[in-house]
Design a protein around this motif. Structure first.
Motif, mmCIF file in Angstrom:
data_model
loop_
_atom_site.group_PDB
_atom_site.id
_atom_site.type_symbol
_atom_site.label_atom_id
_atom_site.label_comp_id
_atom_site.label_asym_id
_atom_site.label_seq_id
_atom_site.Cartn_x
_atom_site.Cartn_y
_atom_site.Cartn_z
ATOM 1 N N GLN A 128 0.928 -1.187 -0.099
ATOM 2 C CA GLN A 128 -0.135 0.038 0.109
ATOM 3 C C GLN A 128 0.906 1.211 -0.034
ATOM 4 O OE1 GLN A 128 -3.649 0.051 0.517
ATOM 5 N NE2 GLN A 128 -3.430 -2.076 -0.396
ATOM 6 N N SER A 160 -2.191 9.310 -0.772
ATOM 7 C CA SER A 160 -1.421 9.268 0.556
ATOM 8 C C SER A 160 -0.353 8.187 0.123
ATOM 9 C CB SER A 160 -2.265 8.668 1.674
ATOM 10 O OG SER A 160 -2.838 7.380 1.398
ATOM 11 N N ASN A 162 2.331 5.516 2.275
ATOM 12 C CA ASN A 162 2.454 4.461 3.404
ATOM 13 C C ASN A 162 4.162 4.113 3.032
ATOM 14 O OD1 ASN A 162 3.071 2.835 5.485
ATOM 15 N ND2 ASN A 162 1.587 1.386 4.681
ATOM 16 N N ASN A 164 6.248 2.648 4.920
ATOM 17 C CA ASN A 164 7.129 1.757 5.614
ATOM 18 C C ASN A 164 7.963 0.798 5.074
ATOM 19 O OD1 ASN A 164 5.562 2.868 7.914
ATOM 20 N ND2 ASN A 164 3.948 1.136 8.185
#
Length: 294
Positions: A128, A160, A162, A164
């Motif tokens: 994502q 957006s 993400n 990570n």
């Protein structure tokens, strides 16, 4: 001996920059001539490998418009553009994803790994990484009429990020290579401008630098002279005066938005120059234009 001394001086010149950017993230938008010239492709791979080995964290976001156009032509599928954006229906989106994530991305990863780096390829759908929504393109009509909304298909904008997965790869000494494809709230796939993805990713990672590789020297003033450093306030004046225009405006706006969202410095540099990245990051002069907050 003079030659050897010159090489030593180059290393000494790079030392304060290595110290300054050690363990900092540098997001690089890789595109233009640097992606199609075989010699420049090798130079680029070596540049990012060196950056990683001296302690920086390069993150690459790549384009691939010419490669997509070439495959579509071979398949007998016409390319259509509206306002510089590729009209992307479902069938075209399949080709875009195949070329960007399956061909171009893996070529870049393979080249970096071949020359001693540790690269991992991603698309914005992985983990994502890039959440996207459909881009509404507005086309101006008569002054007395409201803009018209043009449907250009599966073209998206970043909703957006993400970061990570990128942070995990950075922390384990890998070089992330990202294809600019996003995923929508219903699992749909979107084609996104690579500059926009690079800018938003730089913001999410709180990058030290965002570097856009282009096919021009950088920004030029009204006398057509290269601007080495420019502030955000000066940029707006240049745009209002028409000195910065056309396709350079979206790139500049991408830089301004990244600066506004916490990126320390942004750069528009000439990717046709051999080892342009190293010259920009590790030398006193650099190449292209540096954009900084006023």
């Amino acid at each position: 001996m003079d030659n050897l001394t010159d090489k030593a001086e180059v290393l000494i010149e790079a030392l304060p920059y290595i110290r300054r950017f050690y363990n900092k993230t540098i997001v690089i938008k890789y595109g233009g001539h640097a992606m199609v010239d075989d010699g420049l492709k090798v130079n680029f791979a070596l540049d990012v490998i060196l950056m990683k080995y001296v302690g920086l964290n390069p993150v690459i976001v790549h384009g691939g418009g010419p490669q997509i156009g070439g495959v579509l032509e071979k398949m007998g599928m016409p390319s259509k553009f509206v306002g510089g954006m590729r009209v992307t229906d479902v069938e075209t989106m399949d080709v875009v994803e195949m070329v960007l994530a399956g061909k171009v991305n893996k070529e870049i990863v393979g080249l970096i790994n071949h020359y001693g780096g540790r690269a991992v390829g991603l698309s914005g759908k992985d983990g994502q990484l890039v959440r996207a929504r459909k881009l509404d393109m507005l086309m101006s009509k008569e002054d007395t009429e409201p803009p018209e909304i043009i449907d250009i298909g599966m073209v998206g904008e970043v909703e957006s990020i993400n970061p990570n997965i990128v942070e995990v790869l950075d922390g384990n000494n890998f070089i992330p290579v990202v294809a600019p494809i996003g995923i929508g709230c219903k699992g749909e796939t979107y084609n996104i401008n690579a500059d926009l993805v690079a800018g938003k990713l730089a913001s999410a990672l709180r990058a030290e630098k965002l570097i856009l590789l282009t096919d021009v020297e950088g920004l030029k003033d009204e006398r057509k002279k290269l601007i080495s450093t420019v502030t955000t306030e000066e940029i707006r004046k240049y745009i209002d005066a028409g000195v910065i225009s056309g396709g350079m405006i979206p790139k500049v706006n991408c830089c301004l938005e990244a600066l506004n969202e916490g990126v320390a410095k942004t750069h528009i540099i000439d990717g046709r120059v051999k080892h342009a990245l190293l010259l920009e990051v590790f030398t006193d002069v650099g190449v292209g234009t540096e954009i900084v907050v006023t």
